[in-house]
Scaffold this motif. Structure first.
Motif, PDB file in Angstrom:
ATOM      1  N   GLY A  45       0.814  -1.208   0.000  1.00  0.00           N
ATOM      2  CA  GLY A  45       0.000   0.000   0.000  1.00  0.00           C
ATOM      3  C   GLY A  45       0.843   1.251   0.000  1.00  0.00           C
ATOM      4  N   VAL A  46       0.141   2.371   0.079  1.00  0.00           N
ATOM      5  CA  VAL A  46       0.788   3.677   0.129  1.00  0.00           C
ATOM      6  C   VAL A  46       0.093   4.496   1.210  1.00  0.00           C
ATOM      7  CG1 VAL A  46      -0.655   4.547  -1.781  1.00  0.00           C
ATOM      8  CG2 VAL A  46       1.480   5.717  -1.223  1.00  0.00           C
ATOM      9  N   ASN A  80      -3.955   7.994   5.933  1.00  0.00           N
ATOM     10  CA  ASN A  80      -4.497   6.644   5.722  1.00  0.00           C
ATOM     11  C   ASN A  80      -3.507   5.806   4.937  1.00  0.00           C
ATOM     12  OD1 ASN A  80      -7.014   7.223   6.858  1.00  0.00           O
ATOM     13  ND2 ASN A  80      -7.966   7.708   4.916  1.00  0.00           N
ATOM     14  N   THR A  81      -3.612   4.495   5.084  1.00  0.00           N
ATOM     15  CA  THR A  81      -2.914   3.556   4.216  1.00  0.00           C
ATOM     16  C   THR A  81      -3.923   3.060   3.189  1.00  0.00           C
ATOM     17  OG1 THR A  81      -1.417   2.854   5.974  1.00  0.00           O
ATOM     18  CG2 THR A  81      -1.631   1.388   4.081  1.00  0.00           C
ATOM     19  N   VAL A  82      -3.567   3.174   1.902  1.00  0.00           N
ATOM     20  CA  VAL A  82      -4.428   2.752   0.799  1.00  0.00           C
ATOM     21  C   VAL A  82      -3.764   1.542   0.140  1.00  0.00           C
ATOM     22  CG1 VAL A  82      -5.521   3.446  -1.366  1.00  0.00           C
ATOM     23  CG2 VAL A  82      -5.162   5.148   0.448  1.00  0.00           C
ATOM     24  N   GLN A  83      -4.475   0.413   0.109  1.00  0.00           N
ATOM     25  CA  GLN A  83      -3.932  -0.805  -0.484  1.00  0.00           C
ATOM     26  C   GLN A  83      -3.939  -0.714  -2.002  1.00  0.00           C
ATOM     27  OE1 GLN A  83      -2.425  -3.306   1.260  1.00  0.00           O
ATOM     28  NE2 GLN A  83      -2.783  -1.897   2.957  1.00  0.00           N
ATOM     29  N   ILE A  93      -6.327   6.417  -6.687  1.00  0.00           N
ATOM     30  CA  ILE A  93      -5.071   6.397  -5.926  1.00  0.00           C
ATOM     31  C   ILE A  93      -4.164   7.527  -6.419  1.00  0.00           C
ATOM     32  CG2 ILE A  93      -2.950   5.090  -5.449  1.00  0.00           C
ATOM     33  CD1 ILE A  93      -4.719   2.534  -5.472  1.00  0.00           C
ATOM     34  N   LEU A  94      -4.068   7.698  -7.732  1.00  0.00           N
ATOM     35  CA  LEU A  94      -3.239   8.776  -8.279  1.00  0.00           C
ATOM     36  C   LEU A  94      -3.774  10.148  -7.845  1.00  0.00           C
ATOM     37  CD1 LEU A  94      -2.494   7.393 -11.857  1.00  0.00           C
ATOM     38  CD2 LEU A  94      -1.059   7.243  -9.803  1.00  0.00           C
TER      39      LEU A  94
END
Length: 115
Positions: A45-46, A80-83, A93-94
């Protein structure tokens, strides 16, 4: 359908004006602008600034409860962590990366902001 990889996310982050990679903790890469982190990279994730506060960031968590979660330690500040490869579409996401970057840049002293 091809999904964003961690390397592609890193490349996208580092393509931002003034962005540079750092490894403040062994094995953990982050993307910074000026002296501030705008993306935590690694794993599946990011980590991104997803709101001015926890309430705003929780909107994303409630939309994608299986793929977005509050980051440890700094989550109370809207991180937040986004998978990757989950329910959150790549284009979103971008957009979240763009928003995290813009938020961090806006808080930098003018002398540290990219031209």
């Amino acid at each position: 359908m091809a999904r964003l990889s961690g390397d592609e996310v890193l490349a996208y982050c580092l393509g931002k004006p003034g962005a540079w990679p750092d490894e403040p903790w062994e094995g953990d890469t982050v993307a910074k602008v000026g002296d501030k982190i705008f993306a935590f990279l690694g794993g599946t994730g990011v980590g991104l600034k997803c709101g001015a506060n926890r309430d705003e960031a929780d909107e994303l968590v409630s939309t994608y409860p299986d793929d977005v979660g509050k980051m440890p330690y700094i989550g109370r500040s809207g991180w937040n962590t986004v998978q990757l490869g989950g329910a959150v579409p790549d284009d979103e996401i971008l957009e979240l990366i763009d928003s995290s970057y813009a938020t961090v840049v806006s808080k930098l002293p003018r002398r540290l902001r990219p031209a």
